[in-house]
Write a protein that holds these residues in place. Structure first.
Motif, PDB file in Angstrom:
ATOM      1  N   ASN A 175       0.815  -1.216   0.000  1.00 11.64           N
ATOM      2  CA  ASN A 175       0.000   0.000   0.000  1.00 11.64           C
ATOM      3  C   ASN A 175       0.851   1.271   0.000  1.00 11.64           C
ATOM      4  OD1 ASN A 175      -2.077  -1.897   0.318  1.00 11.64           O
ATOM      5  ND2 ASN A 175      -2.093  -1.639   2.524  1.00 11.64           N
ATOM      6  N   LEU A 176       1.912   1.271  -0.795  1.00 11.89           N
ATOM      7  CA  LEU A 176       2.853   2.393  -0.824  1.00 11.89           C
ATOM      8  C   LEU A 176       3.074   2.878  -2.249  1.00 11.89           C
ATOM      9  CD1 LEU A 176       5.580   0.782   1.457  1.00 11.89           C
ATOM     10  CD2 LEU A 176       3.820   2.410   2.176  1.00 11.89           C
ATOM     11  N   THR A 177       3.406   4.150  -2.396  1.00 11.73           N
ATOM     12  CA  THR A 177       3.853   4.704  -3.665  1.00 11.73           C
ATOM     13  C   THR A 177       5.299   5.139  -3.499  1.00 11.73           C
ATOM     14  OG1 THR A 177       1.678   5.476  -4.342  1.00 11.73           O
ATOM     15  CG2 THR A 177       3.563   6.584  -5.338  1.00 11.73           C
ATOM     16  N   PHE A 178       6.179   4.624  -4.361  1.00 16.94           N
ATOM     17  CA  PHE A 178       7.575   5.048  -4.397  1.00 16.94           C
ATOM     18  C   PHE A 178       7.710   6.002  -5.573  1.00 16.94           C
ATOM     19  CE2 PHE A 178       7.550   0.948  -2.350  1.00 16.94           C
ATOM     20  CZ  PHE A 178       8.368   1.162  -1.253  1.00 16.94           C
ATOM     21  N   ARG A 179       8.210   7.207  -5.302  1.00 15.07           N
ATOM     22  CA  ARG A 179       8.250   8.239  -6.328  1.00 15.07           C
ATOM     23  C   ARG A 179       9.554   9.033  -6.230  1.00 15.07           C
ATOM     24  NH1 ARG A 179       4.081  10.881  -8.935  1.00 15.07           N
ATOM     25  NH2 ARG A 179       2.552   9.933  -7.568  1.00 15.07           N
ATOM     26  N   LYS A 180       9.987   9.502  -7.385  1.00 15.39           N
ATOM     27  CA  LYS A 180      11.119  10.419  -7.467  1.00 15.39           C
ATOM     28  C   LYS A 180      10.567  11.761  -7.939  1.00 15.39           C
ATOM     29  CE  LYS A 180      13.854  10.440 -10.983  1.00 15.39           C
ATOM     30  NZ  LYS A 180      14.878  10.388 -12.000  1.00 15.39           N
ATOM     31  N   GLN A 181      10.915  12.838  -7.254  1.00 11.99           N
ATOM     32  CA  GLN A 181      10.420  14.154  -7.631  1.00 11.99           C
ATOM     33  C   GLN A 181      11.383  14.912  -8.541  1.00 11.99           C
ATOM     34  OE1 GLN A 181       7.032  13.562  -6.527  1.00 11.99           O
ATOM     35  NE2 GLN A 181       7.230  15.737  -6.738  1.00 11.99           N
ATOM     36  N   ASP A 182      12.677  14.835  -8.255  1.00 15.30           N
ATOM     37  CA  ASP A 182      13.674  15.625  -8.984  1.00 15.30           C
ATOM     38  C   ASP A 182      14.125  14.862 -10.227  1.00 15.30           C
ATOM     39  OD1 ASP A 182      15.859  17.025  -9.939  1.00 15.30           O
ATOM     40  OD2 ASP A 182      16.827  17.225  -7.988  1.00 15.30           O
ATOM     41  N   PRO A 183      13.802  15.366 -11.435  1.00 14.85           N
ATOM     42  CA  PRO A 183      14.159  14.630 -12.653  1.00 14.85           C
ATOM     43  C   PRO A 183      15.659  14.606 -12.940  1.00 14.85           C
ATOM     44  CG  PRO A 183      13.185  16.742 -13.213  1.00 14.85           C
ATOM     45  CD  PRO A 183      13.069  16.599 -11.722  1.00 14.85           C
ATOM     46  N   THR A 184      16.438  15.408 -12.237  1.00 10.97           N
ATOM     47  CA  THR A 184      17.887  15.424 -12.475  1.00 10.97           C
ATOM     48  C   THR A 184      18.634  14.426 -11.599  1.00 10.97           C
ATOM     49  OG1 THR A 184      18.313  17.163 -10.838  1.00 10.97           O
ATOM     50  CG2 THR A 184      17.767  17.869 -13.088  1.00 10.97           C
ATOM     51  N   THR A 185      17.933  13.737 -10.711  1.00 17.83           N
ATOM     52  CA  THR A 185      18.585  12.751  -9.842  1.00 17.83           C
ATOM     53  C   THR A 185      18.147  11.354 -10.250  1.00 17.83           C
ATOM     54  OG1 THR A 185      16.820  12.720  -8.186  1.00 17.83           O
ATOM     55  CG2 THR A 185      18.566  14.370  -7.906  1.00 17.83           C
ATOM     56  N   SER A 186      18.851  10.367  -9.725  1.00 14.16           N
ATOM     57  CA  SER A 186      18.436   8.988  -9.953  1.00 14.16           C
ATOM     58  C   SER A 186      18.050   8.367  -8.621  1.00 14.16           C
ATOM     59  CB  SER A 186      19.555   8.189 -10.622  1.00 14.16           C
ATOM     60  OG  SER A 186      20.703   8.188  -9.839  1.00 14.16           O
ATOM     61  N   SER A 187      16.987   7.606  -8.642  1.00 11.77           N
ATOM     62  CA  SER A 187      16.506   6.902  -7.450  1.00 11.77           C
ATOM     63  C   SER A 187      15.777   5.646  -7.882  1.00 11.77           C
ATOM     64  CB  SER A 187      15.525   7.767  -6.660  1.00 11.77           C
ATOM     65  OG  SER A 187      16.159   8.862  -6.080  1.00 11.77           O
ATOM     66  N   SER A 188      16.018   4.564  -7.187  1.00 11.18           N
ATOM     67  CA  SER A 188      15.278   3.334  -7.424  1.00 11.18           C
ATOM     68  C   SER A 188      15.339   2.491  -6.159  1.00 11.18           C
ATOM     69  CB  SER A 188      15.839   2.576  -8.624  1.00 11.18           C
ATOM     70  OG  SER A 188      17.094   2.044  -8.351  1.00 11.18           O
ATOM     71  N   ILE A 189      14.839   1.293  -6.249  1.00 15.23           N
ATOM     72  CA  ILE A 189      14.860   0.363  -5.123  1.00 15.23           C
ATOM     73  C   ILE A 189      15.842  -0.737  -5.471  1.00 15.23           C
ATOM     74  CG2 ILE A 189      13.504  -1.242  -3.752  1.00 15.23           C
ATOM     75  CD1 ILE A 189      11.047   0.519  -4.571  1.00 15.23           C
ATOM     76  N   TYR A 190      16.783  -0.990  -4.584  1.00 16.80           N
ATOM     77  CA  TYR A 190      17.807  -1.999  -4.807  1.00 16.80           C
ATOM     78  C   TYR A 190      17.584  -3.153  -3.837  1.00 16.80           C
ATOM     79  CZ  TYR A 190      22.398  -4.150  -5.322  1.00 16.80           C
ATOM     80  OH  TYR A 190      23.411  -5.032  -5.567  1.00 16.80           O
TER      81      TYR A 190
ATOM     82  N   PHE B 276       5.097   2.388  -8.454  1.00 15.73           N
ATOM     83  CA  PHE B 276       6.476   2.803  -8.716  1.00 15.73           C
ATOM     84  C   PHE B 276       6.392   3.845  -9.824  1.00 15.73           C
ATOM     85  CE2 PHE B 276       6.202  -1.527  -7.325  1.00 15.73           C
ATOM     86  CZ  PHE B 276       7.158  -1.628  -6.331  1.00 15.73           C
ATOM     87  N   ILE B 277       6.635   5.109  -9.492  1.00 12.00           N
ATOM     88  CA  ILE B 277       6.397   6.192 -10.436  1.00 12.00           C
ATOM     89  C   ILE B 277       7.642   7.046 -10.612  1.00 12.00           C
ATOM     90  CG2 ILE B 277       4.980   8.223 -10.962  1.00 12.00           C
ATOM     91  CD1 ILE B 277       2.753   6.888  -9.304  1.00 12.00           C
ATOM     92  N   GLY B 278       8.104   7.138 -11.859  1.00  8.50           N
ATOM     93  CA  GLY B 278       9.191   8.041 -12.204  1.00  8.50           C
ATOM     94  C   GLY B 278      10.543   7.681 -11.626  1.00  8.50           C
ATOM     95  N   LEU B 279      10.773   6.418 -11.329  1.00 17.20           N
ATOM     96  CA  LEU B 279      12.053   6.000 -10.764  1.00 17.20           C
ATOM     97  C   LEU B 279      13.035   5.696 -11.891  1.00 17.20           C
ATOM     98  CD1 LEU B 279      10.786   3.626  -7.951  1.00 17.20           C
ATOM     99  CD2 LEU B 279      11.478   6.000  -7.731  1.00 17.20           C
ATOM    100  N   SER B 280      14.290   6.000 -11.654  1.00 18.20           N
ATOM    101  CA  SER B 280      15.325   5.696 -12.641  1.00 18.20           C
ATOM    102  C   SER B 280      16.645   5.518 -11.914  1.00 18.20           C
ATOM    103  CB  SER B 280      15.461   6.835 -13.654  1.00 18.20           C
ATOM    104  OG  SER B 280      15.986   7.985 -13.023  1.00 18.20           O
ATOM    105  N   GLN B 281      17.591   4.936 -12.617  1.00 20.79           N
ATOM    106  CA  GLN B 281      18.911   4.738 -12.030  1.00 20.79           C
ATOM    107  C   GLN B 281      19.958   4.816 -13.110  1.00 20.79           C
ATOM    108  OE1 GLN B 281      19.294   4.569  -8.730  1.00 20.79           O
ATOM    109  NE2 GLN B 281      21.444   4.757  -9.099  1.00 20.79           N
ATOM    110  N   GLU B 282      21.026   5.515 -12.841  1.00 26.15           N
ATOM    111  CA  GLU B 282      22.177   5.555 -13.743  1.00 26.15           C
ATOM    112  C   GLU B 282      23.311   4.828 -13.045  1.00 26.15           C
ATOM    113  OE1 GLU B 282      23.455   9.430 -14.866  1.00 26.15           O
ATOM    114  OE2 GLU B 282      21.495  10.272 -14.554  1.00 26.15           O
TER     115      GLU B 282
END
Length: 182
Positions: free
Chosen positions: A110-125, A138-144
């Protein structure tokens, strides 16, 4: 009646009526954030195996890092949009522990994981463990990133030798951005 007799009685009743449960199940605690603990990480640090962390509706701007406990973290409501965990520029990480019992799992619901800043990378590892996601977004997550063994990490979730299950989950606008030349 002392506590040990109470636990034994409860375990015996549970065994007769519903199937076996452990003393740990009887002793499990629930921490409500922000009522009992001010942050998710304060609750994770206070929790023991088998405990539940219940999140009140709201936005939590913090990184979840769990490296040694089999716990459940869930939103108080069934609407995952009411409990939002925002983590910009870092990973939410779930690692195994050295004893790694076969029945140990981390549960997130029952959770939403979200990234707000498009210039950063965030995900779940997730590394070397078992995780169940139920009714999560899972909304807008990315990782470099590229791992040391050239394994590409990225998107909403990066997994390494793990077992992860999803039930009623929603993925939206997650991506892998691997711009590393090395």
């Amino acid at each position: 009646m002392n506590n040990s007799n109470t636990i034994g009685t409860l375990a015996a009743i549970a065994t007769m009526g519903m199937g076996a449960i452990s003393a740990q199940d009887v002793l499990a605690e629930t921490f409500v954030v922000p009522v009992d603990q001010p942050t998710i990480m304060d609750a994770v640090n206070a929790a023991e195996d088998g405990d539940t962390i219940l999140l009140k509706p709201g936005r939590y701007d913090e990184r979840i890092h769990n490296d040694d406990k089999y716990i459940e973290i869930r939103g108080e409501t069934l609407d995952p949009g009411l409990v939002e965990i925002v983590c910009d520029g870092n990973w939410h990480s779930i690692w195994n522990r050295e004893d790694n019992p076969a029945d140990g799992k981390v549960r997130l619901a029952n959770l939403t994981f979200r990234k707000q800043d498009p210039t950063t990378s965030s995900s779940i590892y997730v590394n070397d463990t078992m995780v169940d996601f139920t009714n999560c977004q899972f909304i807008g997550l990315s990782q470099e990133a590229v791992n040391v063994d050239n394994t590409i990490l990225g998107g909403a979730l990066s997994m390494y030798t793990s077992t992860v299950t999803f039930d009623l989950c929603h993925f939206e606008s997650n991506w892998l951005d691997n711009r590393h030349d090395d």
